[in-house]
Design an enzyme around this catalytic site. Structure first.
Site, short mmCIF file in Angstrom:
data_model
loop_
_atom_site.label_atom_id
_atom_site.label_comp_id
_atom_site.label_asym_id
_atom_site.label_seq_id
_atom_site.Cartn_x
_atom_site.Cartn_y
_atom_site.Cartn_z
N TRP A 88 -9.14 -0.67 -1.95
CA TRP A 88 -8.83 0.05 -0.70
C TRP A 88 -9.44 1.43 -0.70
O TRP A 88 -9.96 1.89 0.31
CB TRP A 88 -7.33 0.04 -0.44
CG TRP A 88 -6.90 -1.36 -0.13
CD1 TRP A 88 -6.14 -2.18 -0.90
CD2 TRP A 88 -7.29 -2.14 1.03
NE1 TRP A 88 -6.03 -3.41 -0.31
CE2 TRP A 88 -6.71 -3.42 0.86
CE3 TRP A 88 -8.06 -1.90 2.15
CZ2 TRP A 88 -6.88 -4.45 1.80
CZ3 TRP A 88 -8.24 -2.91 3.09
CH2 TRP A 88 -7.66 -4.17 2.91
N ASP A 137 -3.43 7.38 1.71
CA ASP A 137 -3.20 6.05 2.27
C ASP A 137 -2.01 5.45 1.53
O ASP A 137 -2.11 5.11 0.35
CB ASP A 137 -4.47 5.20 2.05
CG ASP A 137 -4.27 3.74 2.45
OD1 ASP A 137 -3.19 3.40 2.98
OD2 ASP A 137 -5.20 2.94 2.23
N LYS A 158 3.63 -3.85 5.76
CA LYS A 158 4.19 -4.14 4.44
C LYS A 158 5.61 -3.61 4.33
O LYS A 158 6.55 -4.38 4.16
CB LYS A 158 3.30 -3.57 3.35
CG LYS A 158 1.88 -4.17 3.41
CD LYS A 158 0.88 -3.34 2.68
CE LYS A 158 -0.54 -3.59 3.10
NZ LYS A 158 -0.98 -4.97 3.01
#
Ligand code: PMP
Length: 362
Positions: A103, A173, A197
């Site tokens: 990511w 993030d 999530k």
């Protein structure tokens, strides 16, 4: 009552049953309006009260940090990978990144499209199986910000601490571990996360930012890609994903009812401890993928001796009602994502299954 799966999906992921049931009970007639929340104007009083409630609840869970605002955006965390450098990387500055896995790599890739990008620390040499040492962070000469990924969802590593970056804004993030533990928001210039999530359904991206960072965005940017557009319009410049924001509000309420972030952390540690103990106590039958000190409490990654055995594990687990235990296609292996809403019972059932599988295949 329908049977609920043992859901270990990486995202979209398990939502609290209590929240789903509440949404179900309010689905057709929301607050006696004669319609669902999806059918009403986002400019009306009922929707606006939900919108504001969700923003306030989020800040309240974070201890009401002074000078911070919440935005509800769209386009996923992936759009933030581009918006961050577009909005914050000025002439003669460098965007700084901590490279920790898939990511972070995607965030870096977008930044390179926008401007000068510097890797301030990296664990690539270790194949992203551990976290870089925070003391080794080396910022560029004129850093616009430092970007980190608090939890690498695919690799399964998670920062337990964050660096003090002084006057350089720290941007994080937190897509896969937001609200999983107490957090000092004041350390950050901006935090962002896709909702799917720990916060709610997919389709909403949450931004928590210092107001001064999101008030004067560069004028040359397209309107929707300027943070200031959303700040000055309270995330109602265009039609918001209203049902998703309603669901986030309910998930936040659910977290409050469970003792807030402290309460959630206790449960998360217990769940992760259960799984890591099962891995470590298996005499090498199960092998944790990453360095023990870097392990994530959200995404538990592990392997078996061979890919054949892993395939057999997944097949047998699916038969027993387990979902989502296959590792990400880019790395293989196994992964159990145990976000806030995954119940302890699912983790206990998985540990029992792992023990049984070991006895029959060991
Ligand atoms: N960052 C992290 C840490 C993620 O786990 C994900 C999604 N799995 C993303 C970014 C991308 O999020 P989205 O799909 O919402 O764009």
């Amino acid at each position: 009552m329908n049977r609920r799966a043992y859901n270990f999906n990486a995202g979209p992921a398990a939502l609290p049953l209590e929240v789903l049931e509440r949404a179900q009970s309010e689905f057709v007639d929301f607050r006696e309006s004669g319609m669902s929340i999806m059918e009403m104007s986002h400019r009306g009083a009922i929707y606006e009260s939900v919108h504001t409630e969700a923003q306030e609840r989020l800040l309240s869970l974070l201890g009401n940090p002074k000078g911070y605002k919440v935005l509800f955006l769209q386009g996923g965390a992936s759009t933030q990978f581009a918006m961050v450098p577009m909005n914050f990387l000025g002439q003669g500055q460098q965007a700084n990144y901590v490279l920790t896995g898939s990511w972070a790599e995607k965030a870096v890739k977008e930044s390179k499209l926008i401007g000068d990008t510097h890797i301030a620390a990296s664990s690539e040499a270790d194949n992203f199986m551990s976290l870089p040492n925070l003391d080794d962070i080396s910022l560029s000469d004129n850093p616009a910000y430092l970007h980190m990924t608090s939890n690498e969802t695919i690799g399964g590593i998670q920062f337990k601490q964050f660096p003090n970056t002084g006057s350089v804004p720290l941007i994080c993030d937190m897509s896969s571990d937001i609200l999983s533990r107490p957090l000092d928001v004041n350390q950050f210039g901006m935090i962002y996360a896709g909702a799917q999530k720990n916060l709610g359904p997919s389709g909403v991206t949450v931004v928590i930012a210092r107001e001064d960072m999101i008030t004067n965005s560069p004028k040359h940017l397209p309107t929707m890609l300027r943070y200031s557009t959303h700040t000055s319009n309270d995330s109602l410049y265009n039609t918001p994903p209203s049902f998703g924001i309603y669901m986030i509000n309910e998930v936040l309420r659910w977290i409050q009812e469970r003792g807030g972030l402290e309460g959630i952390q206790v449960q998360n540690r217990e769940k992760a401890g259960l799984l890591y103990n099962a891995i470590d106590g298996s005499g090498g039958f199960y092998r944790g993928c990453v360095d023990a000190a870097s392990r994530s409490d959200m995404n538990v990654t592990f392997r078996l001796e061979s890919e054949e055995l892993e395939k057999a594990f997944i097949k047998a687990s699916e038969k027993e009602g387990f979902v989502g235990l296959k590792g990400h296609r880019s790395v293989g292996g196994l992964r159990a994502s145990i976000y806030n809403a995954v119940p302890m019972e699912s983790c206990k059932a998985l540990v029992d299954f792992m023990e049984h599988f070991k006895q029959t295949h060991g």
